[in-house]
Design a protein around this motif. Sequence first.
Motif, PDB file in Angstrom:
ATOM      1  N   GLU A  89     114.756  69.663 -57.276  1.00 39.71           N
ATOM      2  CA  GLU A  89     116.016  69.216 -57.832  1.00 39.71           C
ATOM      3  C   GLU A  89     116.559  67.762 -57.328  1.00 39.71           C
ATOM      4  OE1 GLU A  89     120.197  69.139 -59.353  1.00 39.71           O
ATOM      5  OE2 GLU A  89     118.322  70.370 -59.740  1.00 39.71           O
ATOM      6  N   ILE A  90     116.167  67.509 -55.883  1.00 45.30           N
ATOM      7  CA  ILE A  90     116.460  66.456 -55.311  1.00 45.30           C
ATOM      8  C   ILE A  90     115.560  65.138 -55.493  1.00 45.30           C
ATOM      9  CG2 ILE A  90     116.194  65.199 -53.072  1.00 45.30           C
ATOM     10  CD1 ILE A  90     118.624  67.142 -53.107  1.00 45.30           C
ATOM     11  N   GLN A 143     122.325  59.972 -46.953  1.00 51.69           N
ATOM     12  CA  GLN A 143     123.741  60.410 -46.921  1.00 51.69           C
ATOM     13  C   GLN A 143     124.032  61.192 -48.149  1.00 51.69           C
ATOM     14  OE1 GLN A 143     125.107  61.210 -44.078  1.00 51.69           O
ATOM     15  NE2 GLN A 143     123.381  60.107 -43.019  1.00 51.69           N
ATOM     16  N   ALA A 144     123.802  60.393 -49.385  1.00 54.04           N
ATOM     17  CA  ALA A 144     124.180  60.987 -50.712  1.00 54.04           C
ATOM     18  C   ALA A 144     123.192  62.383 -50.910  1.00 54.04           C
ATOM     19  CB  ALA A 144     123.938  60.060 -51.784  1.00 54.04           C
ATOM     20  N   LEU A 145     121.844  62.179 -50.318  1.00 48.11           N
ATOM     21  CA  LEU A 145     120.938  63.260 -50.156  1.00 48.11           C
ATOM     22  C   LEU A 145     121.383  64.467 -49.434  1.00 48.11           C
ATOM     23  CD1 LEU A 145     117.040  62.779 -50.144  1.00 48.11           C
ATOM     24  CD2 LEU A 145     118.097  64.748 -49.266  1.00 48.11           C
ATOM     25  N   LYS A 146     121.949  64.362 -48.417  1.00 50.63           N
ATOM     26  CA  LYS A 146     122.513  65.419 -47.672  1.00 50.63           C
ATOM     27  C   LYS A 146     123.507  66.277 -48.302  1.00 50.63           C
ATOM     28  CE  LYS A 146     124.620  66.494 -43.212  1.00 50.63           C
ATOM     29  NZ  LYS A 146     125.251  66.039 -41.839  1.00 50.63           N
ATOM     30  N   LEU A 147     124.523  65.410 -48.815  1.00 54.45           N
ATOM     31  CA  LEU A 147     125.527  65.977 -49.697  1.00 54.45           C
ATOM     32  C   LEU A 147     125.040  66.819 -50.807  1.00 54.45           C
ATOM     33  CD1 LEU A 147     128.624  66.597 -50.078  1.00 54.45           C
ATOM     34  CD2 LEU A 147     128.787  64.574 -51.376  1.00 54.45           C
ATOM     35  N   ALA A 148     123.793  66.420 -51.492  1.00 53.68           N
ATOM     36  CA  ALA A 148     123.294  66.930 -52.688  1.00 53.68           C
ATOM     37  C   ALA A 148     122.714  68.205 -52.279  1.00 53.68           C
ATOM     38  CB  ALA A 148     122.315  66.003 -53.316  1.00 53.68           C
ATOM     39  N   LEU A 149     122.093  68.145 -51.050  1.00 48.36           N
ATOM     40  CA  LEU A 149     121.248  69.264 -50.557  1.00 48.36           C
ATOM     41  C   LEU A 149     122.308  70.371 -50.447  1.00 48.36           C
ATOM     42  CD1 LEU A 149     118.230  69.623 -49.533  1.00 48.36           C
ATOM     43  CD2 LEU A 149     119.380  69.376 -47.285  1.00 48.36           C
ATOM     44  N   LYS A 150     123.570  70.289 -49.919  1.00 46.90           N
ATOM     45  CA  LYS A 150     124.494  71.103 -49.434  1.00 46.90           C
ATOM     46  C   LYS A 150     125.054  71.861 -50.467  1.00 46.90           C
ATOM     47  CE  LYS A 150     129.186  71.118 -47.478  1.00 46.90           C
ATOM     48  NZ  LYS A 150     130.346  70.309 -46.636  1.00 46.90           N
ATOM     49  N   LEU A 171     124.498  75.765 -52.217  1.00 48.47           N
ATOM     50  CA  LEU A 171     125.853  76.580 -52.677  1.00 48.47           C
ATOM     51  C   LEU A 171     125.507  77.258 -54.021  1.00 48.47           C
ATOM     52  CD1 LEU A 171     128.874  74.593 -51.497  1.00 48.47           C
ATOM     53  CD2 LEU A 171     128.272  76.989 -50.733  1.00 48.47           C
ATOM     54  N   THR A 172     124.780  76.559 -54.865  1.00 55.30           N
ATOM     55  CA  THR A 172     124.451  77.163 -55.992  1.00 55.30           C
ATOM     56  C   THR A 172     123.754  78.530 -56.002  1.00 55.30           C
ATOM     57  OG1 THR A 172     122.531  75.676 -56.533  1.00 55.30           O
ATOM     58  CG2 THR A 172     124.669  74.967 -57.134  1.00 55.30           C
ATOM     59  N   GLY A 187     114.035  64.885 -58.665  1.00 52.35           N
ATOM     60  CA  GLY A 187     114.731  64.680 -59.964  1.00 52.35           C
ATOM     61  C   GLY A 187     115.864  63.839 -60.172  1.00 52.35           C
ATOM     62  N   ARG A 188     116.486  63.981 -59.137  1.00 56.98           N
ATOM     63  CA  ARG A 188     117.830  63.240 -59.023  1.00 56.98           C
ATOM     64  C   ARG A 188     117.387  61.650 -58.571  1.00 56.98           C
ATOM     65  NH1 ARG A 188     122.979  66.233 -56.697  1.00 56.98           N
ATOM     66  NH2 ARG A 188     123.975  64.365 -57.485  1.00 56.98           N
ATOM     67  N   VAL A 189     116.446  61.699 -57.550  1.00 62.39           N
ATOM     68  CA  VAL A 189     116.176  60.376 -57.012  1.00 62.39           C
ATOM     69  C   VAL A 189     115.398  59.418 -57.949  1.00 62.39           C
ATOM     70  CG1 VAL A 189     114.386  59.286 -55.414  1.00 62.39           C
ATOM     71  CG2 VAL A 189     115.790  61.209 -54.549  1.00 62.39           C
ATOM     72  N   THR A 190     114.549  60.220 -58.755  1.00 59.74           N
ATOM     73  CA  THR A 190     113.839  59.566 -60.017  1.00 59.74           C
ATOM     74  C   THR A 190     114.839  59.124 -61.064  1.00 59.74           C
ATOM     75  OG1 THR A 190     111.973  60.864 -59.778  1.00 59.74           O
ATOM     76  CG2 THR A 190     112.289  59.722 -62.043  1.00 59.74           C
ATOM     77  N   ARG A 191     115.953  59.742 -61.347  1.00 60.16           N
ATOM     78  CA  ARG A 191     116.757  59.126 -62.224  1.00 60.16           C
ATOM     79  C   ARG A 191     117.977  58.302 -61.757  1.00 60.16           C
ATOM     80  NH1 ARG A 191     116.716  64.951 -63.388  1.00 60.16           N
ATOM     81  NH2 ARG A 191     118.658  65.212 -62.280  1.00 60.16           N
ATOM     82  N   LYS A 192     117.452  57.811 -60.204  1.00 56.64           N
ATOM     83  CA  LYS A 192     118.521  56.951 -59.440  1.00 56.64           C
ATOM     84  C   LYS A 192     120.190  57.539 -59.195  1.00 56.64           C
ATOM     85  CE  LYS A 192     115.367  53.953 -59.899  1.00 56.64           C
ATOM     86  NZ  LYS A 192     114.514  53.183 -58.305  1.00 56.64           N
ATOM     87  N   GLU A 193     120.165  58.838 -59.499  1.00 51.23           N
ATOM     88  CA  GLU A 193     121.371  59.490 -59.075  1.00 51.23           C
ATOM     89  C   GLU A 193     121.509  59.580 -57.627  1.00 51.23           C
ATOM     90  OE1 GLU A 193     121.628  63.378 -60.912  1.00 51.23           O
ATOM     91  OE2 GLU A 193     121.137  62.573 -62.931  1.00 51.23           O
ATOM     92  N   LEU A 194     120.497  59.636 -56.774  1.00 54.46           N
ATOM     93  CA  LEU A 194     120.424  59.379 -55.398  1.00 54.46           C
ATOM     94  C   LEU A 194     119.788  58.358 -54.927  1.00 54.46           C
ATOM     95  CD1 LEU A 194     119.821  63.247 -54.604  1.00 54.46           C
ATOM     96  CD2 LEU A 194     122.142  62.138 -54.441  1.00 54.46           C
ATOM     97  N   GLU A 195     120.455  57.498 -53.981  1.00 56.03           N
ATOM     98  CA  GLU A 195     119.879  56.173 -53.516  1.00 56.03           C
ATOM     99  C   GLU A 195     119.791  56.048 -52.184  1.00 56.03           C
ATOM    100  OE1 GLU A 195     121.402  52.966 -55.692  1.00 56.03           O
ATOM    101  OE2 GLU A 195     120.608  53.593 -57.614  1.00 56.03           O
ATOM    102  N   ASP A 196     120.789  56.657 -51.388  1.00 57.73           N
ATOM    103  CA  ASP A 196     120.693  56.705 -49.901  1.00 57.73           C
ATOM    104  C   ASP A 196     120.518  58.109 -49.315  1.00 57.73           C
ATOM    105  OD1 ASP A 196     123.475  57.435 -48.848  1.00 57.73           O
ATOM    106  OD2 ASP A 196     123.843  56.490 -50.789  1.00 57.73           O
TER     107      ASP A 196
END
Length: 372
Positions: free
Chosen positions: A123-124, A137-144, A148-149, A126-135
């Motif tokens: 999941e992570i 700290q944003a990755l850490k929030l996405a992980l959290k 939860l899902t 894929g989001r990096v490839t789509r430029k949805e995650l670029e730093d």
Amino acid sequence: MLGWFKKKKKINEDAVPDAAEISRQEKEAGEGGAAEIASHGARETRDLMGAASEELAQKHESRKGLFRRLQEKLAKTRTSLVSRVDELFLGRKEIDAELLDELEEILITADLGVNTTLDLLDEIRGRVTRKELEDPQALKLALKERILTFFEGYGDAEMKLPATGPFVIMVIGVNGVGKTTTIGKIANKFARAGQRVLLVAADTFRAAAIDQLKVWAERVGADVVAKQQGADPSSVIYDALDYAATKDFDVIIVDTAGRLHTKVNLMEELKKIKRVINKKIEGAPHEIMLILDATTGQNSISQAKLFNEAVGLTGLTLTKLDGTAKGGIVVNISHDFNIPIRFIGIGEKLDDLRDFDPKEFIEALFFSDSRQ
């Protein structure tokens, strides 16, 4: 989760006059009396509102205290998982392949398991490839958020309570997971909610288990049915349910002997116990709860799989989360099994058996000390 079986209190109708009664009182008292009644009612309303506000404030403070205790008890897991993730991200300005590979190693060694880790990172990535995650700290929030899902659907996975008769819980697990102690703590929760509880000492393999359950029954104010060591567990349960039929119990909790999940004959005995309970009370056991020791890490996955295949689990309880850095197993189990976690044990105190709240657990796990 259960509302803890709180029975609705009957409203004392005599204490609350209806509109006709108020009107009658006003006429009898005259205008001055009516004003006095109205004033008295207003004072009562203010007093009640003040008391309710104070009670809410006390509950809020208590909730904050419980959350802080959960944070403290998850310290070892937080150190092995979140603190290592923070260290990995420290000074990093971008997300690259090397960072993701190191993150994968951290997640696996924190007992999230290979399958869970690969799911998270797919999941992570894929989001990096789509430029949805670029730093980072944003990755850490996405992980959290992604973790939860894995707990979605817990709100619809409450214990199935019978329309009539007692709620029967059959408790199972391997040796040494804290099964009998956990039963005592669960019984305490029901007893404190005003329910009448019966404990059934069907762990007849160990005399100590029978004695321990008796001590817990006395401590929490529950009844107990027990026989001598070596008695047939099914016969103990049969007699206990006969006894319960003449009483008004709300909850019956059946303790069973610890057994290796790899021993076929012992698993067959569990199946027999389940059949006996169902024969005596149709639809029971309503809850088949497996107790897991969180310190065993990945071995818990094997236990859950084999016990579930044998008797069909409806709930899990994880104990000893305060004494392990392997608390990531909670996430792993939720990812791999469609079996809700009912309770988590975070200490020796009675209140340290906590109703499992996924959001609260993840918030406590990802809590940053820098915000204190």
